[in-house]
Design a protein around this motif. Sequence first.
Motif, PDB file in Angstrom:
ATOM      1  N   ARG A 119       7.999  38.058  13.600  1.00 48.59           N
ATOM      2  CA  ARG A 119       7.835  39.329  14.285  1.00 48.59           C
ATOM      3  C   ARG A 119       9.203  40.005  14.373  1.00 48.59           C
ATOM      4  O   ARG A 119      10.161  39.399  14.838  1.00 48.59           O
ATOM      5  N   ASN A 120       9.274  41.246  13.877  1.00 47.50           N
ATOM      6  CA  ASN A 120      10.532  42.008  13.890  1.00 47.50           C
ATOM      7  C   ASN A 120      11.654  41.234  13.178  1.00 47.50           C
ATOM      8  O   ASN A 120      12.805  41.247  13.594  1.00 47.50           O
ATOM      9  N   GLY A 121      11.251  40.539  12.099  1.00 52.50           N
ATOM     10  CA  GLY A 121      12.224  39.811  11.302  1.00 52.50           C
ATOM     11  C   GLY A 121      12.630  38.458  11.862  1.00 52.50           C
ATOM     12  O   GLY A 121      13.365  37.710  11.205  1.00 52.50           O
ATOM     13  N   GLU A 122      12.176  38.106  13.057  1.00 50.20           N
ATOM     14  CA  GLU A 122      12.535  36.826  13.652  1.00 50.20           C
ATOM     15  C   GLU A 122      11.401  35.813  13.436  1.00 50.20           C
ATOM     16  O   GLU A 122      10.234  36.123  13.644  1.00 50.20           O
ATOM     17  N   VAL A 123      11.793  34.600  13.045  1.00 48.43           N
ATOM     18  CA  VAL A 123      10.823  33.550  12.751  1.00 48.43           C
ATOM     19  C   VAL A 123      10.839  32.507  13.871  1.00 48.43           C
ATOM     20  O   VAL A 123      11.900  32.008  14.258  1.00 48.43           O
ATOM     21  N   SER A 124       9.661  32.210  14.395  1.00 50.99           N
ATOM     22  CA  SER A 124       9.523  31.196  15.448  1.00 50.99           C
ATOM     23  C   SER A 124       8.431  30.215  15.048  1.00 50.99           C
ATOM     24  O   SER A 124       7.389  30.612  14.515  1.00 50.99           O
ATOM     25  N   THR A 125       8.682  28.931  15.307  1.00 53.16           N
ATOM     26  CA  THR A 125       7.708  27.888  14.983  1.00 53.16           C
ATOM     27  C   THR A 125       7.244  27.189  16.251  1.00 53.16           C
ATOM     28  O   THR A 125       8.047  26.892  17.134  1.00 53.16           O
ATOM     29  N   PHE A 126       5.928  26.935  16.337  1.00 57.34           N
ATOM     30  CA  PHE A 126       5.330  26.313  17.519  1.00 57.34           C
ATOM     31  C   PHE A 126       4.468  25.134  17.076  1.00 57.34           C
ATOM     32  O   PHE A 126       3.998  25.079  15.937  1.00 57.34           O
ATOM     33  N   GLU A 127       4.239  24.201  18.007  1.00 58.59           N
ATOM     34  CA  GLU A 127       3.387  23.056  17.712  1.00 58.59           C
ATOM     35  C   GLU A 127       2.625  22.670  18.965  1.00 58.59           C
ATOM     36  O   GLU A 127       3.190  22.650  20.063  1.00 58.59           O
ATOM     37  N   SER A 128       1.353  22.358  18.780  1.00 61.98           N
ATOM     38  CA  SER A 128       0.519  21.974  19.916  1.00 61.98           C
ATOM     39  C   SER A 128       0.778  20.525  20.300  1.00 61.98           C
ATOM     40  O   SER A 128       1.390  19.758  19.552  1.00 61.98           O
ATOM     41  N   GLU A 129       0.286  20.162  21.464  1.00 63.89           N
ATOM     42  CA  GLU A 129       0.199  18.748  21.806  1.00 63.89           C
ATOM     43  C   GLU A 129      -0.938  18.145  20.971  1.00 63.89           C
ATOM     44  O   GLU A 129      -1.685  18.859  20.290  1.00 63.89           O
ATOM     45  N   PHE A 130      -1.086  16.827  21.019  1.00 62.23           N
ATOM     46  CA  PHE A 130      -2.216  16.202  20.336  1.00 62.23           C
ATOM     47  C   PHE A 130      -3.510  16.595  21.047  1.00 62.23           C
ATOM     48  O   PHE A 130      -3.611  16.520  22.271  1.00 62.23           O
ATOM     49  N   ILE A 131      -4.495  17.035  20.272  1.00 64.91           N
ATOM     50  CA  ILE A 131      -5.756  17.538  20.812  1.00 64.91           C
ATOM     51  C   ILE A 131      -6.845  16.513  20.511  1.00 64.91           C
ATOM     52  O   ILE A 131      -7.231  16.338  19.350  1.00 64.91           O
ATOM     53  N   PRO A 132      -7.361  15.797  21.519  1.00 62.61           N
ATOM     54  CA  PRO A 132      -8.417  14.806  21.259  1.00 62.61           C
ATOM     55  C   PRO A 132      -9.671  15.473  20.703  1.00 62.61           C
ATOM     56  O   PRO A 132     -10.086  16.540  21.163  1.00 62.61           O
ATOM     57  N   THR A 133     -10.266  14.853  19.704  1.00 69.32           N
ATOM     58  CA  THR A 133     -11.499  15.357  19.124  1.00 69.32           C
ATOM     59  C   THR A 133     -12.656  15.154  20.099  1.00 69.32           C
ATOM     60  O   THR A 133     -12.841  14.062  20.630  1.00 69.32           O
ATOM     61  N   VAL A 134     -13.425  16.195  20.329  1.00 73.45           N
ATOM     62  CA  VAL A 134     -14.619  16.092  21.176  1.00 73.45           C
ATOM     63  C   VAL A 134     -15.714  15.403  20.370  1.00 73.45           C
ATOM     64  O   VAL A 134     -16.104  15.872  19.299  1.00 73.45           O
ATOM     65  N   GLN A 135     -16.204  14.274  20.873  1.00 71.15           N
ATOM     66  CA  GLN A 135     -17.232  13.524  20.168  1.00 71.15           C
ATOM     67  C   GLN A 135     -18.594  14.183  20.365  1.00 71.15           C
ATOM     68  O   GLN A 135     -18.977  14.520  21.482  1.00 71.15           O
ATOM     69  N   ASP A 136     -19.292  14.388  19.250  1.00 72.89           N
ATOM     70  CA  ASP A 136     -20.626  15.009  19.268  1.00 72.89           C
ATOM     71  C   ASP A 136     -20.593  16.397  19.904  1.00 72.89           C
ATOM     72  O   ASP A 136     -21.560  16.826  20.550  1.00 72.89           O
ATOM     73  N   GLY A 137     -19.487  17.102  19.743  1.00 77.24           N
ATOM     74  CA  GLY A 137     -19.359  18.449  20.295  1.00 77.24           C
ATOM     75  C   GLY A 137     -18.305  19.228  19.532  1.00 77.24           C
ATOM     76  O   GLY A 137     -17.834  18.812  18.470  1.00 77.24           O
ATOM     77  N   VAL A 138     -17.915  20.367  20.078  1.00 80.91           N
ATOM     78  CA  VAL A 138     -16.947  21.256  19.431  1.00 80.91           C
ATOM     79  C   VAL A 138     -15.601  21.143  20.140  1.00 80.91           C
ATOM     80  O   VAL A 138     -15.534  21.187  21.367  1.00 80.91           O
ATOM     81  N   THR A 139     -14.537  20.991  19.371  1.00 84.05           N
ATOM     82  CA  THR A 139     -13.178  21.002  19.900  1.00 84.05           C
ATOM     83  C   THR A 139     -12.643  22.421  19.793  1.00 84.05           C
ATOM     84  O   THR A 139     -12.642  23.004  18.706  1.00 84.05           O
ATOM     85  N   TYR A 140     -12.179  23.002  20.938  1.00 83.53           N
ATOM     86  CA  TYR A 140     -11.696  24.384  20.953  1.00 83.53           C
ATOM     87  C   TYR A 140     -10.184  24.427  21.166  1.00 83.53           C
ATOM     88  O   TYR A 140      -9.613  23.577  21.857  1.00 83.53           O
ATOM     89  N   TYR A 141      -9.558  25.442  20.549  1.00 80.47           N
ATOM     90  CA  TYR A 141      -8.127  25.670  20.791  1.00 80.47           C
ATOM     91  C   TYR A 141      -7.836  27.155  20.559  1.00 80.47           C
ATOM     92  O   TYR A 141      -8.492  27.800  19.727  1.00 80.47           O
ATOM     93  N   GLU A 142      -6.850  27.685  21.300  1.00 87.63           N
ATOM     94  CA  GLU A 142      -6.482  29.099  21.189  1.00 87.63           C
ATOM     95  C   GLU A 142      -5.018  29.235  20.828  1.00 87.63           C
ATOM     96  O   GLU A 142      -4.159  28.541  21.378  1.00 87.63           O
TER      97      GLU A 142
END
Length: 247
Positions: free
Chosen positions: A221-244
């Motif tokens: 953004r505006n020529g500046e580069v930023s990198t991000f990383e999530s924490e470990f996200i446990p998989t929801v068993q028999d359901g949907v795993t959501y992330y934003e």
Amino acid sequence: MKKLCVKINLLLICACFVSSCSIDDDSYQDVRLRVISEFTGEPVSGAEVLILVQDVRGSGLFSSTYDISRKIVRTDDNGSIDTILKYENTNNFFTIYVIDEEICTDIIAHVNSFFFEEIQSEIPLELKVRKYFPMEVTVKNINPFDENDRISVSFYHVGSNYHSAPLYHIEHRGDVSEPYTTPSVGIDGLQPLWISDNVDSTIFKRVQEGTEARISWTVTRNGEVSTFESEFIPTVQDGVTYYEINF
């Protein structure tokens, strides 16, 4: 004439006898196996399994594997299969794959091959698998600078030696000038890319049973580069795993 008819009848009887002998002489092996979850140990029912009887011609660089027989069978309610396949000799080997798209195989090894002695054992073979469950990741530009804003997203799994997390669809709601047109491929798999100041999308992926997903994203953004990383996200068993991801 009567003698000729008798001879013809005898020839026909001999031909039928030879034909029946050739069928009876074919060798068949009973194949019994059970497909279970590598994570829970529970049986996996209704899974399509491809069973191949194979052998190798030649040796070294000039060797090639060929199929003697093959069969696709579906597991029963107990995750079990009991079927028979034709073989040539006890040097043949059996290669078994779960070909169901909703199941990840090759957990223990990249090729599930078994020697003849293993097939003949009184104990059924166990083929360990992981189920796939859905994951939905929303990506939205809530603080735009200009139309040159850029974001790329990558995924990987932790908890299995099979790290792929298949991406099968992206739904776009924003006016994205370059959605997922130049994905790069690396150890983390496909990396979706957007270039726009109006990103509002959902990534639909599959994640493995019993694993944790990790997501990283790079924003320009505006020529500046930023990198991000999530924490470990446990998989929801028999359901949907959501992330934003809001950037």
